[in-house]
Write an enzyme that holds these catalytic residues in place. Sequence first.
Site, PDB file in Angstrom:
ATOM      1  N   GLU A 106       0.845  -1.197   0.000  1.00 49.67           N
ATOM      2  CA  GLU A 106       0.000   0.000   0.000  1.00 49.67           C
ATOM      3  C   GLU A 106       0.875   1.239   0.000  1.00 49.67           C
ATOM      4  OE1 GLU A 106      -2.626   1.464  -0.854  1.00 49.67           O
ATOM      5  OE2 GLU A 106      -4.116   0.773   0.580  1.00 49.67           O
ATOM      6  N   ASP A 107       0.366   2.325  -0.564  1.00 50.03           N
ATOM      7  CA  ASP A 107       1.126   3.572  -0.561  1.00 50.03           C
ATOM      8  C   ASP A 107       1.088   4.237   0.807  1.00 50.03           C
ATOM      9  OD1 ASP A 107      -1.589   4.236  -0.813  1.00 50.03           O
ATOM     10  OD2 ASP A 107      -1.251   5.792  -2.311  1.00 50.03           O
ATOM     11  N   PHE A 162      -1.314  16.478   4.478  1.00 49.08           N
ATOM     12  CA  PHE A 162      -1.724  16.097   3.135  1.00 49.08           C
ATOM     13  C   PHE A 162      -0.497  16.079   2.245  1.00 49.08           C
ATOM     14  CE2 PHE A 162      -3.381  16.620  -1.145  1.00 49.08           C
ATOM     15  CZ  PHE A 162      -4.359  15.635  -1.147  1.00 49.08           C
TER      16      PHE A 162
END
Length: 179
Positions: free
Chosen positions: A102-103, A155
């Site tokens: 997974e990233d 983010f």
Amino acid sequence: MSNVTILDKTFETFIPEATILEKVRAVAERINHDMADKNPIFLAVLNGSFIFMADLMRYVTIPCEVSFVKLASYEGVTSTGKVHEVIGINESLAGRTVVIVEDIVDTGLTMKQMIQSLGTRNPESIHICSLLVKPDKLQVDLDIEYAAMEIPNDFIVGYGLDYNQHGRNLRDIYVLKQN
């Protein structure tokens, strides 16, 4: 630090490519050691993990198989927060060592549901390998054995991660710039 503008937001360099590759190599070396006799199947979760998976495979030296999966968890443009289906697994997982690639793992909810879904296919074991983990955002208890890096709840974009489908092709990881 360099800045990039993607759509309507500005990001600044957070993790340079050289550091990313160093961490990816270290994770691969641990996997090579731990799974030397397992012949694991690596399941890369699309879309975000494709660059991480490619680089990881360049450092994995043990016999293994590679496949790509996509999670169906959307209705329209909004995530339902539940994985309805893991799409793309044509291989039998029965009795196999599975490594989910997974990233990023943030809340862990999707990963938990994916593990439950894969568990119905009777693998010998399931392991998690993630480029990035946001430990402060985790809502479920997960054993992320192969985490390349832990990051704060910011983010980010680049190295496969996107902002509205843009920025995946950036070689470095960038963080949203605070004004």
